[in-house]
Scaffold this motif. Sequence first.
Motif, PDB file in Angstrom:
ATOM      1  N   THR A 149      33.983  37.485  44.656  1.00 49.97           N
ATOM      2  CA  THR A 149      35.071  38.298  45.193  1.00 49.97           C
ATOM      3  C   THR A 149      35.868  38.970  44.070  1.00 49.97           C
ATOM      4  O   THR A 149      36.178  40.167  44.122  1.00 49.97           O
ATOM      5  CB  THR A 149      36.011  37.435  46.053  1.00 49.97           C
ATOM      6  N   VAL A 150      36.187  38.201  43.040  1.00 54.02           N
ATOM      7  CA  VAL A 150      36.937  38.736  41.900  1.00 54.02           C
ATOM      8  C   VAL A 150      36.103  39.798  41.192  1.00 54.02           C
ATOM      9  O   VAL A 150      36.618  40.863  40.809  1.00 54.02           O
ATOM     10  CB  VAL A 150      37.316  37.602  40.924  1.00 54.02           C
ATOM     11  N   LEU A 151      34.828  39.526  41.011  1.00 57.19           N
ATOM     12  CA  LEU A 151      33.951  40.483  40.342  1.00 57.19           C
ATOM     13  C   LEU A 151      33.831  41.773  41.146  1.00 57.19           C
ATOM     14  O   LEU A 151      33.836  42.870  40.578  1.00 57.19           O
ATOM     15  CB  LEU A 151      32.557  39.864  40.130  1.00 57.19           C
ATOM     16  N   VAL A 155      34.400  45.612  39.893  1.00 59.91           N
ATOM     17  CA  VAL A 155      33.387  46.671  39.979  1.00 59.91           C
ATOM     18  C   VAL A 155      33.934  47.873  40.735  1.00 59.91           C
ATOM     19  O   VAL A 155      33.733  49.029  40.328  1.00 59.91           O
ATOM     20  CB  VAL A 155      32.096  46.143  40.655  1.00 59.91           C
ATOM     21  N   VAL A 156      34.644  47.626  41.818  1.00 56.39           N
ATOM     22  CA  VAL A 156      35.246  48.711  42.594  1.00 56.39           C
ATOM     23  C   VAL A 156      36.269  49.466  41.740  1.00 56.39           C
ATOM     24  O   VAL A 156      36.361  50.699  41.778  1.00 56.39           O
ATOM     25  CB  VAL A 156      35.909  48.166  43.874  1.00 56.39           C
ATOM     26  N   GLN A 157      37.023  48.740  40.933  1.00 52.44           N
ATOM     27  CA  GLN A 157      38.043  49.352  40.073  1.00 52.44           C
ATOM     28  C   GLN A 157      37.424  50.275  39.031  1.00 52.44           C
ATOM     29  O   GLN A 157      37.912  51.383  38.791  1.00 52.44           O
ATOM     30  CB  GLN A 157      38.850  48.258  39.368  1.00 52.44           C
ATOM     31  N   HIS A 158      36.324  49.815  38.394  1.00 49.10           N
ATOM     32  CA  HIS A 158      35.762  50.557  37.259  1.00 49.10           C
ATOM     33  C   HIS A 158      34.535  51.406  37.611  1.00 49.10           C
ATOM     34  O   HIS A 158      34.191  52.309  36.852  1.00 49.10           O
ATOM     35  CB  HIS A 158      35.397  49.591  36.128  1.00 49.10           C
ATOM     36  N   ILE A 186      25.904  45.961  36.047  1.00 46.37           N
ATOM     37  CA  ILE A 186      26.207  45.331  37.336  1.00 46.37           C
ATOM     38  C   ILE A 186      26.655  46.411  38.322  1.00 46.37           C
ATOM     39  O   ILE A 186      27.539  47.217  38.022  1.00 46.37           O
ATOM     40  CB  ILE A 186      27.322  44.277  37.195  1.00 46.37           C
ATOM     41  N   THR A 187      26.031  46.428  39.483  1.00 46.61           N
ATOM     42  CA  THR A 187      26.375  47.393  40.527  1.00 46.61           C
ATOM     43  C   THR A 187      26.715  46.644  41.811  1.00 46.61           C
ATOM     44  O   THR A 187      26.551  45.413  41.904  1.00 46.61           O
ATOM     45  CB  THR A 187      25.198  48.341  40.801  1.00 46.61           C
TER      46      THR A 187
END
Length: 319
Positions: A149-151, A155-158, A186-187
Motif C-alpha cells: 500500500t505504501v509503495l 509509485v502513483v506520486q512519482h 517498478i510499475t
Amino acid sequence: MILIKSNADDYSTTQVVKWLKQYNADVLRLNDTTFLKDLKLHNNNVSFSYNDATIALSEVSKYWYRRGRWDTFQRKNLHQITDKTFHRYLNYFNKEAERDVVHTIETLLAEKSLNRHETSANINKLAVLASCKTLKIITPDTLVTNSKTVLKDFVVQHGEVITKAVNNLDPNIKGDVFADVMTKKITLETLAKLPERFNVSLFQNLVAKKFEIRTFFFIDTFYSMAIFSQNDDQTKVDFRNYNMKAPNRCVPYQLPTLLETKLRKLLEIYELNSASLDIIYTTEDEYSFLEINPIGQYDMTSKPCNYFLDEVIANYLSS
C-alpha cells in the motif's frame, strides 16, 4: 611490507600486485580464504603465520583493504558440527570475536591504511543518503518499506520508480538460481504481482538523465567518466546491464569543483580514502547522487579513460 586484504578472484587486486612486483616491492596478499595461523595479539602487538613465516604488523608500511573478509577461524571446521543449534551458536560467536579482532588489527594499522574492512564492507546506504541531505547533495526521493500500500502511493506520486539493494551486495549463484542485484523498474503492473507484505526494500523515483557518471575517488582525486546509457533500452535503467554488441559511449569527465568539495566531505564522514561513486546528470541539468561503493570495480572507469588506476594505486602503496 605492503599488506593487501582482498578476494582471490579480484582482478583489480591482481593487476596492482603485478605493478608492485615490477617495483620489487615486498607485498603480502591475504585473500578471504587465507587463514591467519598462530594469531597472536598481545600488548598491542599483532603477529600471525603465513607460509611458515611469522608476520608482525609492525613490519607493515602500507595496508590496503580492497574487499573480502578476514579469516581468523577456519570456517570449514564448522561443517563437522552436526547439531544445528550448536553450529549456529558457534558461528555467531566466532563472527563476533573475529569482528573485534579485525577491528583491533585495523586500528593499529589506521595511519597506514587505504580503507578498512569496518568502514568499506559495511557501508550504510541509508545513512549516506541522510548525510547527503545535510551536505545539500541532491539525491533521488527514497522510500524504504515492506508494504504494498505504501509503495503504491509512492509509485502513483512519482510515476516511474526503481528498486535496488538496500546494502551493497554481490550477485550470487547457487545451483540453477541466480540472485540478481541490478536496479529494476517498478510499475503498477509490477505491484499487482506483489503480496501485501514483502521483505524490507528500497525504492527511488526514476530520475530522467542525460548521462550517468561513475567516478573513482583515490586519496584526494576524482577520476570520473560519463556513460551515455540513456539511449539504449537495455542500459537505460542500470548501465550494468551491459550491451556487449553496442557498448555505451564512455568518456573522461570533470565534476564541478563545488560538487567534488561536497563529495570529499561525504567520504570523510565515512572515513573512506578510496571508493567508487555513482551520479546522474539529469535532464534538469543537475547532479543527482546515487551511492558510494568502497569495494566497487574501478577498471571499467580506468580503461576507457586511460586513467591507469592500477598503476596509480601501486605507486601510492609503494611510496
